[in-house]
Design a protein around this motif. Structure first.
Motif, PDB file in Angstrom:
ATOM      1  N   LYS A   1       0.815  -1.215   0.000  1.00  0.00           N
ATOM      2  CA  LYS A   1       0.000   0.000   0.000  1.00  0.00           C
ATOM      3  C   LYS A   1       0.854   1.274   0.000  1.00  0.00           C
ATOM      4  O   LYS A   1       0.545   2.249  -0.678  1.00  0.00           O
ATOM      5  N   TYR A   2       1.919   1.269   0.793  1.00  0.00           N
ATOM      6  CA  TYR A   2       2.763   2.458   0.920  1.00  0.00           C
ATOM      7  C   TYR A   2       4.103   2.172   0.259  1.00  0.00           C
ATOM      8  O   TYR A   2       4.885   1.360   0.737  1.00  0.00           O
TER       9      TYR A   2
ATOM     10  N   PHE B   1       8.284   9.439   1.694  1.00  0.00           N
ATOM     11  CA  PHE B   1       7.016  10.149   1.827  1.00  0.00           C
ATOM     12  C   PHE B   1       6.409   9.914   3.215  1.00  0.00           C
ATOM     13  O   PHE B   1       5.913  10.837   3.866  1.00  0.00           O
ATOM     14  N   MET B   2       6.499   8.664   3.707  1.00  0.00           N
ATOM     15  CA  MET B   2       5.948   8.341   5.033  1.00  0.00           C
ATOM     16  C   MET B   2       6.751   9.052   6.133  1.00  0.00           C
ATOM     17  O   MET B   2       6.193   9.533   7.113  1.00  0.00           O
ATOM     18  N   ALA B   3       8.057   9.141   5.944  1.00  0.00           N
ATOM     19  CA  ALA B   3       8.899   9.859   6.909  1.00  0.00           C
ATOM     20  C   ALA B   3       8.525  11.339   6.943  1.00  0.00           C
ATOM     21  O   ALA B   3       8.452  11.954   8.023  1.00  0.00           O
TER      22      ALA B   3
ATOM     23  N   ILE C   1      14.402   9.285  15.248  1.00  0.00           N
ATOM     24  CA  ILE C   1      13.158   8.518  15.351  1.00  0.00           C
ATOM     25  C   ILE C   1      13.124   7.484  14.229  1.00  0.00           C
ATOM     26  O   ILE C   1      13.522   7.768  13.105  1.00  0.00           O
ATOM     27  N   ASN C   2      12.650   6.281  14.566  1.00  0.00           N
ATOM     28  CA  ASN C   2      12.567   5.216  13.572  1.00  0.00           C
ATOM     29  C   ASN C   2      11.112   4.846  13.341  1.00  0.00           C
ATOM     30  O   ASN C   2      10.355   4.607  14.286  1.00  0.00           O
ATOM     31  N   LEU C   3      10.737   4.802  12.084  1.00  0.00           N
ATOM     32  CA  LEU C   3       9.372   4.462  11.686  1.00  0.00           C
ATOM     33  C   LEU C   3       9.440   3.136  10.942  1.00  0.00           C
ATOM     34  O   LEU C   3      10.179   3.018   9.964  1.00  0.00           O
ATOM     35  N   HIS C   4       8.716   2.117  11.404  1.00  0.00           N
ATOM     36  CA  HIS C   4       8.716   0.824  10.721  1.00  0.00           C
ATOM     37  C   HIS C   4       7.289   0.463  10.353  1.00  0.00           C
ATOM     38  O   HIS C   4       6.424   0.337  11.225  1.00  0.00           O
ATOM     39  N   ILE C   5       7.038   0.333   9.056  1.00  0.00           N
ATOM     40  CA  ILE C   5       5.686   0.010   8.586  1.00  0.00           C
ATOM     41  C   ILE C   5       5.724  -1.338   7.870  1.00  0.00           C
ATOM     42  O   ILE C   5       6.440  -1.515   6.886  1.00  0.00           O
TER      43      ILE C   5
END
Length: 386
Positions: A104-105, A110-112, A142-146
């Protein structure tokens, strides 16, 4: 135990079990392996300790929030709701790294940016000012995990990847990553109980990591900084105690570690890096062509190396790998020899049967770590003069 919290250590493919073992040995609880990651629990001091001591971790994350998201707006809203003012003020800087595994992403950047907007907007709406982004040296990383629709927001306690140990100022062509080198050594069973040779040592990474394992020196003792040192709750006295107690656990090493390379430039770089790591007492680097060397003692020898793959070097690979096999067979009896290569075709020309083959990745290159057990020739050949 009341002050324990969950953490996640990221690693490379194939090192999950080794990392889990490292964590248990350091005192982690609730250790669970995942895909290129291991989750565990510990307190603040333990977070400092694992950053300092782990050899096969790339990053240590402290998860703050997990949630399900259906779209980019969900992500924005979930990040906006978090109390970021507890971690930084509008005078500080921050950066967001995103990893996205989802149909989906598609775009992690872009999400960051969406998460960055949420944090900036929260500060602007609450205080009229917002913290700036600093991608290189932020006060908070910061860590973003999708993963599909699951999103985890974590604080990155490490900062720069933990393979950046701080001792390497000079690299050669196709250098090997320090975490990969340490993981290969641990997979090979290296424990400092015999002599060690890296016959194609390049800038010296494998001998340095081998010496640090043999002497139980904390992997990241030469590192300049970790991200957690900029956190509001950083306890400098506690960190100093952790360093002191880790250094007390070092041990003496009573064997030799040698690195060979035939390129004078590589030898110079390796010697510089050994000196930077304060390991001159344990490692000797020689300008030698492995194919012209032989084993000097009758004792057991442990060998781990990273020969050229042909990716960036102009070498006739088949004859080169045949030379490796011939040299081992004829000149290095009683040796456990491990090598990593992504050139699986060239590997066939070694002419020896590997006793183990382990799939790893060197960067994006699918590779094999192989073991050759070189014996002393048959007893019949040895005693045929009787």
């Amino acid at each position: 135990m009341g002050n324990n919290f969950e953490m996640v250590a990221k690693t490379m493919y194939g090192f999950e079990e080794i990392l889990a073992s490292e964590l248990r040995n350091l005192g982690a609880v609730n250790v669970k392996t995942g895909n290129r990651s291991v989750s565990f629990e510990g307190d603040k001091g333990f977070m400092y300790k694992v950053n300092l001591c782990l050899r096969t971790a790339i990053k240590v994350l402290k998860p703050l929030k997990s949630c399900r998201i259906r779209n980019e707006e969900d992500l924005y809203n979930e990040v906006y709701k978090m109390k970021w003012e507890e971690y930084i003020s509008f005078n500080n800087t921050f950066a967001i790294d995103a990893t996205v595994n989802s149909d989906k992403y598609k775009h992690s950047l872009f999400m960051a940016l969406k998460a960055k907007d949420a944090i900036a907007d929260r500060f602007r709406n609450k205080f009229g000012k917002r913290p700036d982004v600093d991608l290189k040296y932020p006060d908070l990383r910061i860590n973003l995990h999708i993963q599909n629709n699951n999103c985890t927001v974590s604080l990155d306690s490490s900062g720069q990847s933990l393979h950046q140990r701080g001792y390497k100022t000079a690299t050669n062509i196709a250098p090997i990553n320090e975490v990969l080198a340490a993981g290969m050594l641990l997979l090979s069973g290296w424990d400092g109980q015999c002599d060690f040779i890296d016959p194609m040592c390049g800038s010296g990474t494998i001998p340095i990591e081998a010496a640090m394992i043999a002497c139980n020196i904390p992997a990241n003792i030469n590192r300049k900084e970790f991200s957690f040192e900029k956190w509001r709750d950083f306890d400098e006295d506690l960190f100093d105690k952790i360093i002191e107690s880790s250094l007390k656990k070092t041990r003496e090493f009573n064997h030799t570690i040698h690195g060979f390379d035939k390129a004078p430039s590589a030898v110079r770089k390796a010697k510089d890096n050994v000196k930077n790591a304060n390991l001159n007492d344990y490692i000797t680097i020689y300008e030698k062509n492995f194919f012209e060397t032989c084993k000097e003692k009758d004792d057991k020898l442990h060998m781990v190396f990273n020969p050229p793959y042909g990716e960036r070097l102009n070498i006739e690979m088949e004859s080169f790998y045949k030379n490796i096999g011939d040299t081992l067979k004829q000149k290095y009896p009683l040796t456990d020899a491990w090598l990593i290569t992504s050139n699986l075709n060239a590997l066939k020309h070694v002419g020896l049967k590997p006793s183990r083959k382990i799939k790893l990745y060197n960067g994006k290159l699918e590779s094999r770590l192989v073991k050759y057990e070189i014996y002393e020739g048959s007893k019949k050949a040895k005693y045929n003069f009787l």
